[in-house]
Design a protein around this motif. Structure first.
Motif, PDB file in Angstrom:
ATOM      1  N   THR A   1      -1.859  -3.301  -7.394  1.00 19.44           N
ATOM      2  CA  THR A   1      -2.742  -2.785  -6.348  1.00 19.44           C
ATOM      3  C   THR A   1      -3.884  -2.021  -6.998  1.00 19.44           C
ATOM      4  OG1 THR A   1      -0.844  -2.561  -4.871  1.00 19.44           O
ATOM      5  CG2 THR A   1      -2.860  -1.452  -4.219  1.00 19.44           C
TER       6      THR A   1
ATOM      7  N   SER B   1       1.538   4.213  -3.205  1.00 20.09           N
ATOM      8  CA  SER B   1       0.967   5.533  -2.924  1.00 20.09           C
ATOM      9  C   SER B   1       1.822   6.643  -3.529  1.00 20.09           C
ATOM     10  CB  SER B   1       0.851   5.734  -1.413  1.00 20.09           C
ATOM     11  OG  SER B   1       2.142   5.752  -0.817  1.00 20.09           O
TER      12      SER B   1
ATOM     13  N   THR C   1       0.836  -1.211   0.000  1.00 15.99           N
ATOM     14  CA  THR C   1       0.000   0.000   0.000  1.00 15.99           C
ATOM     15  C   THR C   1       0.865   1.253   0.000  1.00 15.99           C
ATOM     16  OG1 THR C   1      -1.772  -1.153   1.187  1.00 15.99           O
ATOM     17  CG2 THR C   1      -1.795   1.249   1.253  1.00 15.99           C
TER      18      THR C   1
END
Length: 471
Positions: free
Chosen positions: A108, A77, A73
């Motif tokens: 993702t 980002s 994650t």
């Protein structure tokens, strides 16, 4: 909203505390300042990426910075100020960091995918030396490229970056990696078979598990997909070899894909050779038993002379062949059956009439027989002449090779000999290989039982490669 027009990032832990305690001692200010960049933020990882001089250390830092879900994650980002970290990194100098970020972002769903052009640029110019520190991320990147292309509804756009990745990452064209399987699967699924030829033209001789997180199934899928691509291009000799490598790859229990490869190997041999040749003795005997007494062996038994029986098998088991995706190959084998029947006649007769040949191969019209023979002569399958009264005279085909061809073949043989000698020395130094070789020296499971040689015939006796099986 900040001055650049990008959304103001949320306050990192420690920022609010710093503002409310502006008059606290300097030690508290220093503590608040150090907390402004969270240890697990992409900003802090970017510092490691741009300052690290050791790819090994950087790989360990990025791999172990957080639990997997949290790590992926963070890597997918943007920076705290809303900036894309990829715009601050040089592909060549910061390959390892870009690899982690790119592979995370492509896998993702909550992140914004990178532009396809950037992915292609990376695959074309990354540093393979850095990338080899993280082989699992290279595999993840390749899978992400394939999935991304499916998501945007353009699967063929994955072929170019995957080819660049295969070509650049492998130390030599003969090294097998996980990317090979993904690339070949993309070529076959999109029917871009010719795109695979530059990779398929190099035989695999080296599998290095430290170079790629490769598994047994990667080898099977690569050679099976390669056989499919080559068969689609009607490069029968090479397709036969790739299917055979898949079928004969050693294993305690045959994989399902090996059974599928065996079916296609059988049909390709009928198309290319007109008969079935024996598989190596080390082929898993369970494969022979699995295909015995199936419509495939029945088709091989009647091939090529018995055209009516071949057609009956195709009609009766049409649904099976359709489900196995072998109907197209079987139809091509049926189409070539008269050619192989005529080839057999040339080894028995010097002269035959067109009508006699027609009866032997199942063609009623003499004109159709004439057209077929002329086509075979033109393609150098046979050497024959047709007289005015319809008599066909067969002759031995003249040699079609030149001195240059002989020199080329000798050079290739010398290169292959040197390569085999090198591989033999490497195997002799392998403790694992020597241990298994001694342990299994007298193990009967290394090859099929003698009676399994008849796996492609319903007859109780006789060699299944004998021409009599087709009569």
């Amino acid at each position: 909203m900040n001055q650049s027009g990008l959304p103001t990032p949320p306050l990192q832990p420690g920022q609010q505390a710093s503002a409310s305690n502006a008059n606290t001692p300097s030690t508290s200010n220093q503590q608040s300042s150090s907390d402004n960049v969270h240890p697990l933020s992409l900003d802090s990882l970017l510092v490691h990426i741009t300052t690290s001089s050791s790819p090994h250390t950087l790989n360990q830092t990025l791999r172990n910075c957080a639990p997997k879900d949290v790590r992926e994650t963070i890597l997918s980002s943007f920076l705290g100020g809303g900036q894309d970290p990829l715009t601050l990194l040089d592909i060549r100098s910061h390959t390892l960091g870009v690899l982690y970020i790119l592979s995370a972002r492509l896998n993702t769903s909550i992140s914004l995918p990178p532009p396809l052009q950037y992915v292609e640029d990376f695959c074309r110019s990354f540093s393979p030396e850095q990338a080899r520190y993280a082989p699992d991320r290279v595999t993840l990147l390749a899978k992400g490229i394939a999935c991304f292309s499916e998501t945007i509804g353009n699967p063929k756009c994955a072929i170019t970056p995957l080819y660049s990745l295969v070509e650049r990452y492998s130390p030599t064209p003969s090294h097998l990696t996980t990317v090979h399987r993904i690339f070949l699967s993309a070529c076959v699924s999109t029917r871009h078979f010719t795109a695979a030829l530059p990779v398929l033209s190099h035989p695999i001789t080296t599998i290095d598990t430290t170079l790629s997180d490769i598994h047994y199934n990667d080898n099977l899928v690569y050679h099976y997909a390669g056989g499919m691509a080559l068969a689609a291009l009607k490069r029968w000799s090479e397709a036969e070899e790739f299917f055979e490598i898949c079928v004969t790859s050693p294993g305690q229990v045959p994989a399902a894909i090996q059974m599928e490869a065996l079916k296609k190997w059988l049909i390709v041999q009928l198309i290319y050779r007109g008969k079935i040749m024996p598989l190596p003795k080390y082929t898993n005997p369970m494969l022979f038993r699995s295909i015995k007494n199936t419509p495939y062996t029945s088709f091989a038994n009647f091939y090529p002379q018995h055209i009516d029986q071949l057609r009956t098998i195709l009609e009766k088991d049409n649904q099976l062949f359709t489900n196995d995706k072998t109907l197209g190959l079987l139809s091509q084998a049926l189409e070539r059956a008269p050619r192989w029947s005529i080839t057999k006649l040339t080894s028995t007769y010097l002269t035959l009439g067109l009508s006699d040949i027609g009866r032997a191969v199942g063609i009623q019209k003499e004109e159709d027989v004439r057209v077929l023979i002329l086509s075979m002569v033109e393609s150098s399958e046979i050497s024959a002449q047709i007289s005015a009264d319809g008599t066909v005279t067969f002759a031995d085909p003249p040699p079609t090779f030149s001195k240059e061809d002989v020199d080329r073949v000798l050079m290739e043989a010398q290169e292959q000999g040197a390569q085999l000698a090198r591989l033999e020395k490497e195997m002799a130094r392998s403790r694992e290989y020597l241990t298994k070789a001694v342990r299994n020296k007298d193990d009967s499971s290394w090859g099929p039982a003698v009676d399994d040689d008849s796996a492609f015939t319903d007859r109780a006796a006789g060699n299944w490669t004998d021409d009599a099986m087709f009569s």
